[in-house]
Structures are given as C-alpha cells and as structure tokens.
Design a protein around this motif. Structure first.
Motif, PDB file in Angstrom:
ATOM      1  N   PHE A 194       0.848  -1.180   0.000  1.00 26.97           N
ATOM      2  CA  PHE A 194       0.000   0.000   0.000  1.00 26.97           C
ATOM      3  C   PHE A 194       0.901   1.254   0.000  1.00 26.97           C
ATOM      4  O   PHE A 194       2.019   1.243   0.525  1.00 26.97           O
ATOM      5  N   ALA A 195       0.368   2.304  -0.552  1.00 27.30           N
ATOM      6  CA  ALA A 195       1.133   3.554  -0.637  1.00 27.30           C
ATOM      7  C   ALA A 195       0.401   4.670   0.100  1.00 27.30           C
ATOM      8  O   ALA A 195      -0.836   4.726   0.126  1.00 27.30           O
ATOM      9  N   THR A 196       1.164   5.557   0.692  1.00 26.62           N
ATOM     10  CA  THR A 196       0.602   6.761   1.295  1.00 26.62           C
ATOM     11  C   THR A 196      -0.009   7.630   0.187  1.00 26.62           C
ATOM     12  O   THR A 196       0.611   7.866  -0.855  1.00 26.62           O
ATOM     13  N   THR A 197      -1.227   8.113   0.465  1.00 23.83           N
ATOM     14  CA  THR A 197      -1.967   8.828  -0.576  1.00 23.83           C
ATOM     15  C   THR A 197      -2.493  10.148  -0.007  1.00 23.83           C
ATOM     16  O   THR A 197      -3.632  10.225   0.488  1.00 23.83           O
ATOM     17  N   PRO A 198      -1.684  11.210  -0.075  1.00 25.77           N
ATOM     18  CA  PRO A 198      -2.092  12.492   0.534  1.00 25.77           C
ATOM     19  C   PRO A 198      -3.405  13.039  -0.013  1.00 25.77           C
ATOM     20  O   PRO A 198      -4.152  13.716   0.716  1.00 25.77           O
ATOM     21  N   SER A 199      -3.713  12.811  -1.287  1.00 27.95           N
ATOM     22  CA  SER A 199      -4.942  13.365  -1.856  1.00 27.95           C
ATOM     23  C   SER A 199      -6.190  12.683  -1.299  1.00 27.95           C
ATOM     24  O   SER A 199      -7.289  13.259  -1.354  1.00 27.95           O
TER      25      SER A 199
END
Length: 359
Positions: A194-199
């Motif tokens: 999983f990736a960090t997703t600021p939006s």
C-alpha cells in the motif's frame, strides 16, 4: 596650252616654270648694286625661313606631350573602375567578397548558420536549436547537422537480462519494494504494498500527481528540462477482484511523477487497461490519456519530449501530445496495491520487457 621653253642643259620648261625662270632672270639683270659694288645677299630671307621652321617644330613636340598625358589619365580611370567592381561583388553565403553576387543566403532562424539549401550548413533553418556545433541529444533528430542522430546522448536502458534486478533500482526505494522476479529478459511484478496517498488518506492509490507519489524503485537520470525519449514495453493482467497499478514514470528531485505509463484498473468490475498520466510541472493539474479498457494487454509506448512538448506513440502511432516543462532527475518503476473504504484488493500482474530513457 603652255608653250615649252628650253632650259639649261637641254631642259625644257612649260607653263608656270617658264614664267618663274623669266622673272628670276629679270631680277638679276635690273637689281641695283651696293656702293661698294657688290650685290646684296638674300640672308634676310634665309633667317626668316629658319625661324618659321623652328617654331613649327616646337609646337609639334608640345602637341605630342599632351597626347601622351591623355593616355596616362585613361589608364588610371580604367584601374579605378576595376577596383570598384571587385568591392561590390558578394558571396551568396556570407556576404564576403567573391566572384558572383547572388544576394545573401538566408538564416531564417537567426542561429548564425545559413540555410543548407543555398550552400550553408544549417540542415533545419526553421529551428535555432539545430545547427553545426550543437550537442546531439536524444530526440530522434540531427541536432548538429552531421548526418547522424542522437550520437551524443546519454542512455539508461534495462532489458532485464539475467535473474537479478540491477542494484541501481533498489538503492533508494520510496515505499515498500514490490514482489518481483527477473528471468527470460523480463521483470515480473506480482504483488505490491500500500502507498501513502495524501490526496485521499483513507485510500492507497495514485489519484493526484501533484500529491500522490506511490511506491517507487527509483534510479538517477539527469534529464533536466531538455529533450528525452522514453521507451516502455510491458504487458499486464488484472481481473476481478484485482485492482492493479503498475508502470514506469519520470520523476523530479522531489519524487513527483511527471510522466506515468501504467496499467491500471478504473473500477472494481475488473476492467483493466493502461494509461499515461502526466504532470506538466509541480503545482499544475495532471491530465490522463487512456487506452480502451481491457483485462489484459501488451503495450509498446514511446514518449518523446522535444522543445517542451511531449508526444506519445503507441506501437509507432502518435496518439497524444501535451506540454511538459518539468525538470526531471530520475526514472522509477511504480507499483501500488489498492485499498479504499470498502477494503483492499489483490494486485494483478505487470511484466516489463524493456524500460529505457535517453536524453
């Protein structure tokens, strides 16, 4: 008709000569004598004749000298005219003195090199970036007009030979490293983190290229703001219930994805496909270009930036064009497993046959 008269020694005279002879005889007979008894000499007549002859000779010489001077002036004028003619003649290429005056050879793009069509050295007189002496970077054109293309380019190409991924990809990963294998000239990714997703912090994906960075295997490529050619050959499989995001991107020094070539699911129905998303510059709005959706496919893409404009070619056919002025510094492999408010989804499969960029 005059009557002939006899002259001395049997010579006979006629006409005017006879009268002159008689006149001379008469003069001698009746001429008065001097007091001393001598006859005056005709010296006076002789001197006068001599003076007259002398004057005539002098005038003749003066006229001759004057004629000679006139000739000298004529020669000088001719030489001067010849010199003027040479000065007015210009070379058709440079304007320097030459033998034929055909006017200046054009330099339409103002780069200091004249058009090749009239004897100059500029092979593209419409583009100031093309002229002799230029660095021939990777842009599929002859920048320095030497007949060769891209010979000064820097290249980074991986065809995934062997069984080990080049260590340069693993030197500074962003996010978790995906699950992969290397064999048969192919890099195959079968799972990702999983990736960090600021939006959208509750999710794991790449929605907004101005904020979301995904997971990256990144290696340096000092492209800068100049021209480049990116080649990507890959295939993908993503079906229900999988949601897959895997591809290749060019990134800047802050790891923003500026040109993302990816396989991606757009819905939970399993309709996969591939897309190219680009970010012209940080702070601008990202724009996608997508192919028709399919659960699997083989993709050959070439992305070329030339003079600030990117053109996308699919299987050799131009399919899209957009501006891109970003300062690029790296090439990344991107792989993200999806998660949203409903749950998480398996990652499908993405296989890379070739990833390469030159600049």
């Amino acid at each position: 008709m005059p009557i002939p008269v006899d002259g001395p020694a049997g010579v006979r005279y006629a006409g005017p000569m006879m009268h002159l002879t008689r006149l001379a005889a008469f003069t001698l007979l009746f001429a008065p004598a001097c007091k001393n008894g001598t006859t005056p000499a005709a010296e006076s007549d002789t001197d006068t004749d001599a003076d007259t002859d002398s004057d005539a000779d002098t005038d003749s010489d003066a006229d001759t000298d004057a004629d000679t001077d006139a000739d000298a002036d004529t020669d000088a004028d001719t030489d001067a005219d010849t010199a003027d003619t040479s000065a007015d003649t210009a070379s058709p290429i440079t304007g320097d003195t030459g033998s034929i005056d055909t006017g200046p050879c054009p330099d339409a793009d103002g780069d200091g090199a004249n058009d090749q069509s009239c004897g100059g050295t500029d092979c593209d007189d419409t583009n100031p970036a093309v002229r002799p002496g230029q660095v021939d970077v990777c842009n599929l054109r002859d920048d320095d007009c030497d007949g060769s293309t891209d010979e000064d380019a820097t290249s980074l190409v991986d065809t995934f030979d062997g069984t080990v991924l080049d260590a340069a990809w693993l030197a500074s990963p962003l996010g978790p490293v995906p699950t992969y294998t290397v064999s048969g000239g192919m890099l195959e990714i079968t799972d990702a983190g999983f990736a960090t997703t600021p939006s959208n912090p509750a999710n794991s994906w790449v929605y907004d290229l101005t904020q979301d960075l995904g997971n990256q295997l990144r290696r340096p490529a000092a492209i800068g703001t100049g021209d480049f050619v990116l080649d990507v050959v890959f295939s993908y499989e993503s079906s229900i219930p999988e949601l897959t995001l895997g591809g290749v991107a060019l990134v800047d020094s802050t790891d923003h994805l500026h040109e993302l070539v990816r396989a991606a699911d757009g819905t939970q129905s399993g309709l996969g496909g591939f897309a190219v998303s680009y970010l012209p510059a940080v702070g601008t709005v990202a724009t996608p270009w997508s192919q028709t959706s399919a659960v699997s496919g083989d993709v050959t893409l070439r992305i070329v930036r030339l003079d600030g404009v990117v053109t996308i070619f699919e299987a050799g056919v131009e399919v899209a064009e957009h501006p891109l002025d970003a300062d690029l510094s790296g090439l990344s492999i991107v792989a993200v497993r999806h998660q949203d408010g409903v749950g998480s989804y398996p990652f499908g499969t993405v296989r890379f046959d070739e990833v390469g960029v030159c600049w």
